[in-house]
Write a protein that holds these residues in place. Structure first.
Motif, short mmCIF file in Angstrom:
data_model
loop_
_atom_site.label_atom_id
_atom_site.label_comp_id
_atom_site.label_asym_id
_atom_site.label_seq_id
_atom_site.Cartn_x
_atom_site.Cartn_y
_atom_site.Cartn_z
N LEU A 1 1.12 -1.33 0.16
CA LEU A 1 0.23 -0.27 0.05
C LEU A 1 0.87 1.52 -0.39
O LEU A 1 0.52 1.98 -0.91
CB LEU A 1 -0.88 0.15 1.36
CG LEU A 1 -2.19 -0.85 1.33
CD1 LEU A 1 -2.69 -0.84 2.59
CD2 LEU A 1 -3.32 -0.15 0.28
N HIS A 2 1.91 1.25 0.90
CA HIS A 2 2.47 2.71 0.60
C HIS A 2 3.91 2.30 0.69
O HIS A 2 4.54 3.58 -0.14
CB HIS A 2 2.49 2.35 2.92
CG HIS A 2 1.22 2.97 3.21
ND1 HIS A 2 0.15 3.93 3.06
CD2 HIS A 2 0.71 2.31 4.38
CE1 HIS A 2 -1.03 3.68 3.60
NE2 HIS A 2 -0.83 2.58 4.28
N GLY A 3 4.94 1.75 0.55
CA GLY A 3 6.27 1.38 0.60
C GLY A 3 6.16 1.53 -1.40
O GLY A 3 6.91 2.72 -2.18
N TRP A 4 5.45 0.79 -1.99
CA TRP A 4 5.60 0.28 -3.64
C TRP A 4 4.11 0.91 -3.48
O TRP A 4 4.56 2.06 -5.22
CB TRP A 4 5.52 -1.30 -3.64
CG TRP A 4 6.46 -1.49 -3.37
CD1 TRP A 4 7.37 -2.06 -4.34
CD2 TRP A 4 7.79 -1.84 -2.32
NE1 TRP A 4 8.54 -3.03 -4.24
CE2 TRP A 4 8.84 -2.79 -2.42
CE3 TRP A 4 7.86 -1.99 -0.76
CZ2 TRP A 4 9.87 -2.53 -1.79
CZ3 TRP A 4 8.76 -1.74 -0.07
CH2 TRP A 4 10.10 -2.84 -0.86
N GLY A 5 2.83 0.54 -3.40
CA GLY A 5 1.88 1.26 -4.01
C GLY A 5 1.54 2.62 -3.41
O GLY A 5 1.27 3.63 -4.00
N GLU A 6 2.38 4.02 -2.64
CA GLU A 6 2.33 5.48 -2.51
C GLU A 6 0.53 5.48 -2.36
O GLU A 6 0.49 6.87 -2.92
CB GLU A 6 2.92 5.41 -3.63
CG GLU A 6 4.60 5.45 -3.66
CD GLU A 6 5.11 6.25 -4.46
OE1 GLU A 6 4.83 6.98 -5.55
OE2 GLU A 6 6.92 6.14 -4.38
N LEU A 7 0.03 4.59 -1.77
CA LEU A 7 -1.18 4.99 -1.28
C LEU A 7 -1.75 6.42 -1.08
O LEU A 7 -0.96 6.81 0.34
CB LEU A 7 -2.54 3.60 -1.24
CG LEU A 7 -3.80 4.47 -0.14
CD1 LEU A 7 -4.38 4.20 -1.53
CD2 LEU A 7 -3.66 3.38 0.68
N GLU A 8 -2.43 7.64 -1.24
CA GLU A 8 -2.65 8.95 -1.20
C GLU A 8 -4.10 8.63 -0.04
O GLU A 8 -5.17 8.11 -0.46
CB GLU A 8 -2.50 9.61 -1.62
CG GLU A 8 -1.10 9.95 -2.44
CD GLU A 8 -0.15 10.60 -1.53
OE1 GLU A 8 -0.79 11.30 -0.58
OE2 GLU A 8 0.91 10.81 -1.80
N PRO A 9 -4.94 9.17 1.10
CA PRO A 9 -5.91 9.26 1.33
C PRO A 9 -7.10 10.08 0.14
O PRO A 9 -6.83 10.93 -0.80
CB PRO A 9 -6.14 10.49 2.54
CG PRO A 9 -4.63 10.60 3.09
CD PRO A 9 -3.22 10.25 1.73
N GLU A 10 -7.81 9.78 0.56
CA GLU A 10 -9.51 9.33 -0.74
C GLU A 10 -8.70 9.03 -1.86
O GLU A 10 -9.66 9.60 -3.03
CB GLU A 10 -9.17 11.14 -0.41
CG GLU A 10 -9.57 11.84 0.37
CD GLU A 10 -9.80 13.23 0.17
OE1 GLU A 10 -10.43 13.60 -0.67
OE2 GLU A 10 -10.15 13.65 1.69
N GLU A 11 -7.54 8.14 -2.04
CA GLU A 11 -7.53 7.64 -3.70
C GLU A 11 -8.46 6.69 -3.49
O GLU A 11 -8.41 5.98 -2.26
CB GLU A 11 -5.83 6.97 -3.92
CG GLU A 11 -5.49 8.36 -4.65
CD GLU A 11 -3.82 7.62 -4.58
OE1 GLU A 11 -3.84 8.39 -5.82
OE2 GLU A 11 -3.28 7.40 -4.06
#
Length: 323
Positions: A130-140
């Protein structure tokens, strides 16, 4: 001590319980008296002989084990009796296993060893996808396949806490209900409807910002098509037995991207990058913000039944062995 061995590549019946000498911890290691061992689909793929770079029979499988410290090696600042969960390079399906002290995480008294055994692989995988590779941002928007499975239940919770709009696929109403309880906004029964059509409708044709795919095959290809412009997909497994493939023109003209994540290889290359998530995850678990969903537990002697249940898609959450 008892341990489960893969005697040859094949079906679940190649798993055999045998007697082993109890291992001794070397420098920088501890010996863990195992109370619970996590079962992962990667264990199944290794057993089948379909895991790239996997071990050759005979070997003891198991990537994570929770229990108490039974002995410490030279240079280790740990005490006998401490409650820990360890990531190990095989050997977890046993009554004792040695582990690097760097791969140990403390287990709070409020958490059972079965829950602890479900923490390292699935939560570290979900977090970094989610975060390290996917770089998920809030509201995405994010789609989590197998949302009621081990990694799926972790990813749904983490994405929801982060403020994302969460889509999740599963095959039964029971699994969909679990995903929804954990924070999935849009549960999708992939056996009854096309997840691509559902996500297209619910995003007004814009597509998804991020997809987490541990399935591969046709699911991967459909997931790429379901991405928005500038969308990305993180592939972390191929439970279907078929790796995902993609036409690069689809990526080029859609400005889409594909990332690959393998927890074990990432830890070999850059363990600090992987372990930096542990304090945050541990705090959320202690605070009750996250839960480890333990679906089924099996006795160590019934490891073949545990593998069969996982292969038959008859489980939710984490499958655990208890010596």
């Amino acid at each position: 001590m008892k341990g489960v061995e893969v005697t040859e590549f094949g079906d679940a019946d190649v798993l055999d319980v045998v007697e082993h000498d109890q291992p001794e911890p070397g420098p920088g290691e501890v010996l863990v008296d195992v109370a619970a061992a996590g079962v992962n689909f990667a264990d199944v793929m290794q057993r089948r002989g379909h895991y790239h770079g996997g071990p050759e029979p005979r070997y003891v499988p198991g990537m994570e084990a929770a229990g108490t410290v039974a002995a410490v090696g030279e240079g280790v600042d740990r005490e006998v009796g401490e409650r820990v969960v360890a990531m190990v390079d095989g050997g977890g399906y046993a009554e004792y296993v040695t582990a690097s002290a760097l791969g140990l995480f403390d287990v709070p008294e409020s958490m059972s060893f079965a829950e602890a055994a479900g923490f390292p692989v699935q939560f570290l995988t979900a977090y970094h996808c989610l975060h390290g590779w996917g770089e998920l941002e809030p509201e995405e928007s994010v789609l989590v396949h197998a949302a009621a499975g081990g990694v799926g239940t972790a990813a749904v919770q983490l994405a929801s806490i982060h403020g994302a709009e969460v889509f999740g696929t599963a095959s039964t109403q029971e699994k969909l209900d679990l995903a929804e309880r954990l924070g999935c906004d849009h549960p999708i029964n992939y056996t009854k409807t096309s997840f691509g059509e559902v996500t297209d409708e619910l995003t007004d044709g814009e597509g998804l910002d991020l997809v987490l795919d541990g399935v591969g095959g046709e699911t991967f290809r459909e997931s790429v098509d379901a991405l928005s412009h500038f969308g990305r997909i993180v592939a972390y497994g191929a439970a279907s037995g078929e790796p995902g493939t993609v036409d690069t023109a689809t990526l080029l003209f859609g400005n889409k991207s594909v990332e690959g994540f393998h927890l074990g290889r990432a830890m070999e290359r850059d363990p600090e990058r992987i372990y930096e998530a542990v304090p945050e995850l541990s705090e959320m678990l202690r605070n009750g913000d996250l839960e480890v969903v333990v679906g089924q537990t099996f006795d160590l002697e019934d490891a073949a039944d545990a593998h069969a249940a996982l292969e038959n898609r008859g489980t939710t959450g984490k499958v655990v062995l208890e010596p």
